[in-house]
Design an enzyme around this catalytic site. Structure first.
Site, PDB file in Angstrom:
ATOM      1  N   TYR A  53      44.695  46.289  24.349  1.00  0.00           N
ATOM      2  CA  TYR A  53      44.550  45.093  25.174  1.00  0.00           C
ATOM      3  C   TYR A  53      44.834  43.851  24.327  1.00  0.00           C
ATOM      4  O   TYR A  53      44.174  43.618  23.305  1.00  0.00           O
ATOM      5  CB  TYR A  53      43.142  44.999  25.760  1.00  0.00           C
ATOM      6  CG  TYR A  53      42.813  46.026  26.823  1.00  0.00           C
ATOM      7  CD1 TYR A  53      43.775  46.908  27.299  1.00  0.00           C
ATOM      8  CD2 TYR A  53      41.531  46.113  27.368  1.00  0.00           C
ATOM      9  CE1 TYR A  53      43.476  47.847  28.276  1.00  0.00           C
ATOM     10  CE2 TYR A  53      41.217  47.035  28.343  1.00  0.00           C
ATOM     11  CZ  TYR A  53      42.187  47.909  28.790  1.00  0.00           C
ATOM     12  OH  TYR A  53      41.886  48.835  29.749  1.00  0.00           O
ATOM     13  N   SER A 207      40.432  48.644  38.259  1.00  0.00           N
ATOM     14  CA  SER A 207      41.080  47.943  39.379  1.00  0.00           C
ATOM     15  C   SER A 207      40.366  48.212  40.707  1.00  0.00           C
ATOM     16  O   SER A 207      40.989  48.576  41.706  1.00  0.00           O
ATOM     17  CB  SER A 207      42.557  48.359  39.493  1.00  0.00           C
ATOM     18  OG  SER A 207      43.284  47.965  38.370  1.00  0.00           O
ATOM     19  N   PRO A 208      39.035  48.047  40.768  1.00  0.00           N
ATOM     20  CA  PRO A 208      38.299  48.346  41.999  1.00  0.00           C
ATOM     21  C   PRO A 208      38.610  47.391  43.144  1.00  0.00           C
ATOM     22  O   PRO A 208      38.268  47.682  44.297  1.00  0.00           O
ATOM     23  CB  PRO A 208      36.835  48.228  41.566  1.00  0.00           C
ATOM     24  CG  PRO A 208      36.863  47.252  40.428  1.00  0.00           C
ATOM     25  CD  PRO A 208      38.135  47.545  39.704  1.00  0.00           C
ATOM     26  N   LEU A 209      39.256  46.268  42.828  1.00  0.00           N
ATOM     27  CA  LEU A 209      39.639  45.309  43.872  1.00  0.00           C
ATOM     28  C   LEU A 209      41.119  45.429  44.219  1.00  0.00           C
ATOM     29  O   LEU A 209      41.734  44.474  44.699  1.00  0.00           O
ATOM     30  CB  LEU A 209      39.311  43.884  43.424  1.00  0.00           C
ATOM     31  CG  LEU A 209      37.821  43.622  43.189  1.00  0.00           C
ATOM     32  CD1 LEU A 209      37.599  42.225  42.618  1.00  0.00           C
ATOM     33  CD2 LEU A 209      37.033  43.797  44.484  1.00  0.00           C
ATOM     34  N   GLY A 212      43.356  42.994  42.656  1.00  0.00           N
ATOM     35  CA  GLY A 212      43.113  41.651  43.181  1.00  0.00           C
ATOM     36  C   GLY A 212      43.501  41.475  44.630  1.00  0.00           C
ATOM     37  O   GLY A 212      43.110  40.483  45.271  1.00  0.00           O
ATOM     38  N   LEU A 214      42.563  43.120  47.315  1.00  0.00           N
ATOM     39  CA  LEU A 214      41.473  43.279  48.282  1.00  0.00           C
ATOM     40  C   LEU A 214      40.604  42.032  48.429  1.00  0.00           C
ATOM     41  O   LEU A 214      39.760  41.970  49.326  1.00  0.00           O
ATOM     42  CB  LEU A 214      40.612  44.478  47.898  1.00  0.00           C
ATOM     43  CG  LEU A 214      41.252  45.846  48.179  1.00  0.00           C
ATOM     44  CD1 LEU A 214      40.501  46.955  47.456  1.00  0.00           C
ATOM     45  CD2 LEU A 214      41.306  46.120  49.673  1.00  0.00           C
ATOM     46  N   GLY A 216      41.818  39.383  49.416  1.00  0.00           N
ATOM     47  CA  GLY A 216      42.444  38.702  50.541  1.00  0.00           C
ATOM     48  C   GLY A 216      43.299  37.516  50.165  1.00  0.00           C
ATOM     49  O   GLY A 216      43.918  36.877  51.028  1.00  0.00           O
ATOM     50  N   LYS A 217      43.399  37.224  48.874  1.00  0.00           N
ATOM     51  CA  LYS A 217      44.108  35.999  48.470  1.00  0.00           C
ATOM     52  C   LYS A 217      45.618  36.088  48.626  1.00  0.00           C
ATOM     53  O   LYS A 217      46.311  35.065  48.561  1.00  0.00           O
ATOM     54  CB  LYS A 217      43.751  35.629  47.037  1.00  0.00           C
ATOM     55  CG  LYS A 217      44.157  36.642  45.977  1.00  0.00           C
ATOM     56  CD  LYS A 217      43.633  36.215  44.617  1.00  0.00           C
ATOM     57  CE  LYS A 217      43.900  37.248  43.543  1.00  0.00           C
ATOM     58  NZ  LYS A 217      43.290  36.875  42.251  1.00  0.00           N
TER      59      LYS A 217
END
Length: 327
Positions: A53, A207-209, A212, A214, A216-217
């Protein structure tokens, strides 16, 4: 924040983990310090990083913050090794490489041990028993407390976990596997998650969203400053911007409106409370964004909402998956 057991081990971790993928690259020391303080104040303990990283800068940055900002004993530090910047060999699971990488990680982190060390991905070139022996040597030397894997397929995880269980007391039990898992990516439910549940291996969703999406952006375009607007990360987000993903995001937004909360919280609560999940690992640009994610601690989704989200995002499972008897 609630604490959970990591697989069938004695290690307890916060049920939300802090990811450091962008530290040392897009996230500077000031923003990283703000995130770490917010995370610790909320009761978070699990901080996830990797030797690649930021080309090692994420570990180095985290190391500078340990002690000066947060006592080392208050955190569960997890790092990974095995990914290499080689176009001809993306993963190196050889014993020599892994143990050298661990020593380098400890140097950057400024600590003499890590709580959790994970093999970043399966190396098809190196014999699996050699890779796993590196975990055993790391634990027996005291440089690592617990061990796991990442990005292993179902058969790879089952083989590795079973091998480790084959010599109790001599080999280190796998505590966890880290895999991408969200309402937009439920592939682990086919074979990885059933194997993990059967073998007592905890799941740490990355990456649980949905990268990014999810939140909604991206419903009405790509916001400036988002990952999707970044030249480096746009290809990472793009696969989840199709029509099928849009229907799932719409359902998450509808659920959030009905619960008077945010799409971020709905999506994160869904994956956090799935069977076998220990702690979703959340990355953020700044402390404010992380605070919004950590507010999910107070939310538990009603059963009917969970079922609706399950239905709209259901992957196609056909023979020979685990539940094929009715097909």
């Amino acid at each position: 924040m609630e604490q959970r057991q990591l697989g069938r081990t004695g290690l307890r971790v916060s049920r939300i983990g802090l990811g450091t993928l962008t530290w040392g690259r897009d996230t500077d020391e000031h923003d990283a310090a703000g995130q770490l303080k917010v995370f610790r104040d909320a009761g978070g303990t699990l901080v996830d990083t990797a030797d690649v990283y930021g080309g090692g800068e994420a570990e180095r940055l985290l190391g500078r913050l340990l002690g000066s900002l947060v006592p080392r004993r208050d955190l569960v530090i997890s790092t990974k090794a095995g990914s290499v910047p080689d176009p001809y060999r993306r993963f190196d699971g050889s014993r020599g490489h892994l143990l050298a990488a661990l020593d380098a990680s400890l140097g950057r982190l400024g600590t003499d041990y890590v709580d959790l060390w994970q093999i970043h991905a399966f190396d098809p070139v190196t014999p699996l028993d050699e890779t796993l022996q590196a975990l055993d040597l790391a634990v027996s030397s005291g440089r690592v407390r617990y061990a796991g894997v990442s990005n292993f397929s179902g058969w790879q995880l089952a083989k590795a976990a079973t091998w480790q269980l084959g010599a109790p007391g001599l080999r280190t039990r796998l505590a966890c596997t880290q895999m991408e898992y969200s309402l937009l990516q439920r592939g682990v439910e086919r074979e990885v998650l059933p194997a993990a549940l059967d073998l007592g291996v905890g799941l740490l969703p990355s990456s649980p969203l949905g990268r990014g999406v999810l939140t909604g952006k991206y419903r009405h375009g790509t916001p400036s400053g988002s990952r999707g607007a970044s030249e480096q990360l746009a290809p990472f987000v793009e696969p989840y911007l199709d029509e099928a993903a849009g229907r799932i995001v719409d359902a998450v937004v509808t659920a959030a409106e009905g619960l008077a909360t945010t799409p971020l919280e709905v999506a994160l609560a869904w994956v956090r409370d799935r069977p076998g999940v220990v702690a979703p690992v959340v990355g953020a640009r700044n402390a404010q964004q992380l605070t919004e994610a950590l507010s999910v601690e107070a939310l538990s989704l009603p059963d009917e909402i969970c079922q609706a989200l399950d239905d709209v995002s259901a992957p196609v499972h056909r023979y020979p998956d685990q539940d094929w008897s009715t097909l």
